[in-house]
Motif scaffolding. Sequence first.
Motif, short mmCIF file in Angstrom:
data_model
loop_
_atom_site.label_atom_id
_atom_site.label_comp_id
_atom_site.label_asym_id
_atom_site.label_seq_id
_atom_site.Cartn_x
_atom_site.Cartn_y
_atom_site.Cartn_z
N ALA A 224 -10.68 -4.84 -13.14
CA ALA A 224 -9.60 -4.05 -12.55
C ALA A 224 -10.03 -3.46 -11.22
N ALA A 225 -11.23 -2.88 -11.18
CA ALA A 225 -11.72 -2.29 -9.94
C ALA A 225 -11.93 -3.37 -8.87
N GLU A 226 -12.46 -4.51 -9.30
CA GLU A 226 -12.73 -5.59 -8.35
C GLU A 226 -11.44 -6.11 -7.72
N GLU A 227 -10.36 -6.13 -8.47
CA GLU A 227 -9.10 -6.59 -7.90
C GLU A 227 -8.62 -5.64 -6.81
N VAL A 228 -8.80 -4.35 -7.02
CA VAL A 228 -8.45 -3.39 -5.96
C VAL A 228 -9.35 -3.59 -4.75
N MET A 229 -10.63 -3.75 -4.99
CA MET A 229 -11.59 -3.92 -3.90
C MET A 229 -11.27 -5.18 -3.09
N ASN A 230 -10.93 -6.25 -3.78
CA ASN A 230 -10.66 -7.52 -3.10
C ASN A 230 -9.31 -7.55 -2.38
N SER A 231 -8.47 -6.57 -2.66
CA SER A 231 -7.16 -6.52 -1.98
C SER A 231 -7.31 -6.16 -0.51
N ASN A 232 -8.42 -5.51 -0.16
CA ASN A 232 -8.68 -5.07 1.22
C ASN A 232 -7.63 -4.09 1.75
N LYS A 233 -6.96 -3.40 0.84
CA LYS A 233 -5.95 -2.44 1.27
C LYS A 233 -6.53 -1.04 1.44
N LYS B 185 0.83 -1.20 0.00
CA LYS B 185 0.00 0.00 0.00
C LYS B 185 0.87 1.25 0.00
N THR B 186 1.97 1.23 0.71
CA THR B 186 2.90 2.36 0.89
C THR B 186 2.19 3.54 1.54
N THR B 187 2.88 4.64 1.69
CA THR B 187 2.28 5.83 2.28
C THR B 187 1.45 6.60 1.27
N GLY B 188 1.54 6.21 -0.01
CA GLY B 188 0.80 6.91 -1.04
C GLY B 188 1.41 8.23 -1.45
N ALA B 189 2.58 8.54 -0.93
CA ALA B 189 3.20 9.82 -1.26
C ALA B 189 4.60 9.62 -1.81
N SER B 190 4.84 8.45 -2.34
CA SER B 190 6.17 8.19 -2.88
C SER B 190 6.05 7.74 -4.32
N ARG B 191 6.04 6.43 -4.55
CA ARG B 191 6.00 5.93 -5.90
C ARG B 191 4.68 5.20 -6.16
N VAL B 192 4.32 5.07 -7.42
CA VAL B 192 3.06 4.40 -7.75
C VAL B 192 3.16 2.92 -7.42
N ASN B 193 2.01 2.31 -7.17
CA ASN B 193 1.98 0.88 -6.86
C ASN B 193 0.99 0.15 -7.76
N LYS B 194 0.89 -1.13 -7.56
CA LYS B 194 0.03 -1.99 -8.38
C LYS B 194 -1.42 -1.52 -8.39
N TRP B 195 -1.90 -1.08 -7.23
CA TRP B 195 -3.31 -0.75 -7.08
C TRP B 195 -3.66 0.55 -7.80
N MET B 196 -2.71 1.43 -7.89
CA MET B 196 -2.92 2.66 -8.67
C MET B 196 -3.00 2.34 -10.16
N ALA B 197 -2.19 1.40 -10.60
CA ALA B 197 -2.25 0.98 -12.01
C ALA B 197 -3.61 0.37 -12.32
N LEU B 198 -4.16 -0.41 -11.39
CA LEU B 198 -5.47 -1.01 -11.61
C LEU B 198 -6.58 0.02 -11.54
N LEU B 199 -6.45 1.00 -10.66
CA LEU B 199 -7.41 2.10 -10.65
C LEU B 199 -7.44 2.79 -12.01
N MET B 200 -6.24 3.11 -12.53
CA MET B 200 -6.18 3.78 -13.82
C MET B 200 -6.72 2.88 -14.93
N GLN B 201 -6.50 1.60 -14.81
CA GLN B 201 -7.02 0.69 -15.82
C GLN B 201 -8.55 0.69 -15.81
N SER B 202 -9.13 0.72 -14.62
CA SER B 202 -10.59 0.79 -14.54
C SER B 202 -11.09 2.10 -15.13
N ARG B 203 -10.35 3.19 -14.93
CA ARG B 203 -10.73 4.50 -15.47
C ARG B 203 -10.66 4.49 -17.00
#
Length: 575
Positions: free
Chosen positions: A241-250, A189-207
């Motif tokens: 893509a969205a479902e994978e983020v949702m199921n990560s529970n992060k 998950k990281t602090t969200g203020a450094s580098r992109v992560n897997k879940w951000m890529a999936l968010l963008m993919q859903s977009r």
Amino acid sequence: MKSLKIIISFMVLGIALTGCKKDFLNLKPLDEVLAKDYFKTPDELKTYVNQFYTNTMFPIYGNHGSDFGTDNEIRSAIDPRLQGSRVLTITGKIDFVNVRNVNYFFDHYKRVEKGYTLDQYKQYLGEAYFFRALSYFSLMQSYGDIQLVTTELFADSPELYKARDPRNIVADHIIASLDSAAKYLTADKTTGASRVNKWMALLMQSRVALYEGSWEKYHNGGDFAVANANPNKYFDKAVKAAEEVMNSNKYDIYSTGNAATDYKGLFSLRDYASNIEVMFWKKYDNGLTRGAPAFVNDRNFRMETPAGNTITKQLADSYLCTDGKPISVSPLFNGYSTIKTEGQNRDPRFFQTIASPDEIWKITEGAPIKYWKEVYDKLNSGGDYNAPTGYLVLKGYNPNMIFHVQQYEETPSIVYRYAEVLLNYVEAKAELGTLTQDDINKTIKKLRDRVGMPNLDMNNITPDPSWDFPLLSPLINEIRRERRVELSLEGFRFFDIQRWAAADELIFGKRPKGLFAAQIANNTLPVDANGFLDPYKNIAPVGYGFVLRRDYLNSIPQSERVLNPTVLTQNPGWE
């Protein structure tokens, strides 16, 4: 080939890396680097991709919001796109700089394989895929069909003269790039203020997938139709893509249990490192960024007064009453006589987005608290108090004056948040015709629970005679309403109108309206026949002139077509 020199310039922007005083947007410029001696270590790959962490790739929440040029917000001056007054671009060029730079990475990064394993550099490979996807998504939103290039080009490269690739081919490439990004990026998950992560890529993919699926469905049969359209393919990808983020529970929806403040509070926090909803955010730190080129951050300072920037009545009317019914039919709606009565018994997001006169305006140590009533009392008295519609922006504002600084505020800004994942998911499922009440319960219900609003019951939707899209199903109308309200002012609205082909319903021939004018002392702005502020009445007497067969996309610069007249076609309506 002779050694190629690369000049890498970085925007100093200020998002701190975890456990490190550097920051992904606060990066020192490199000296010239010989290409043949570069890309040999993971750190060199990291340094190269740092150049893409910019405001262009990650737009921040603007002063007074980011929905100008839509039916959500207006400025004193009319938007040329909405007015239909844009002209063909004669000079200039399509900006492929980021594409070229990221392609250079892909052409050379494999040098690192001689001394390092994939695990040691895969994060930066994933970032390169992510930024190539973002670069092409931006081009596709602007131009539709666009030349797809995946390698470095030279003066004699034949690809310089290729035709534009169909937008669905480009969309497929973007989605594939985000698949690769998700494969290589960290799953932390990281602090969200450094580098992109897997879940951000999936968010963008859903977009991206939701955008292309909607475009292909709602532009079908028109000037912007896509050959061999397959919208359900993209809706399905958006769901997965969205479902994978949702199921990560992060991630989850931020809430402290206070329905009256949690929504607005999310946008005025001072740190998001441990926030459960914010996936990516920008941190400003004067110890690192002050004095840096192009560093301007003064959101709270600018939002003290409207300065010509206001919310429209169209957006204000979208908020349901607390019984879950629209204002057109709810007995709880108290009318428009004052902004206070208008906001009574409404979705709490109304007065957590629009300032109430009773809302705290300024908190200064050692001085009495001031309220937004002071601003409302001076509406349209000139200068900073100019407010064309009268609806003042509260979302994103912090009244504590110690956080108000001209230029060098340390006010952070949200870039990606989990609420979008939920809204992308529920809309795509509805478009596929597979939405269930359980899907609503894990998406829209979460957003409404935060503010104490009733859930959406898909089998018991109250008809609204004022629905924006009367030819579409009640379910689609209410999902679009929820998206509009939850993501208001965050920069989504124009792209939603664009992909829904909705300018005929929402823009063309219409004018933005404002408050009931009688409540404004000494009003000098135009008023419509029903007594509401009508700021563009004189300059757009027949409403916006948005050209439906042209203005969904930008023109291809004529100077580009002169260089490639045979195959470089123009967008519809710009010939």
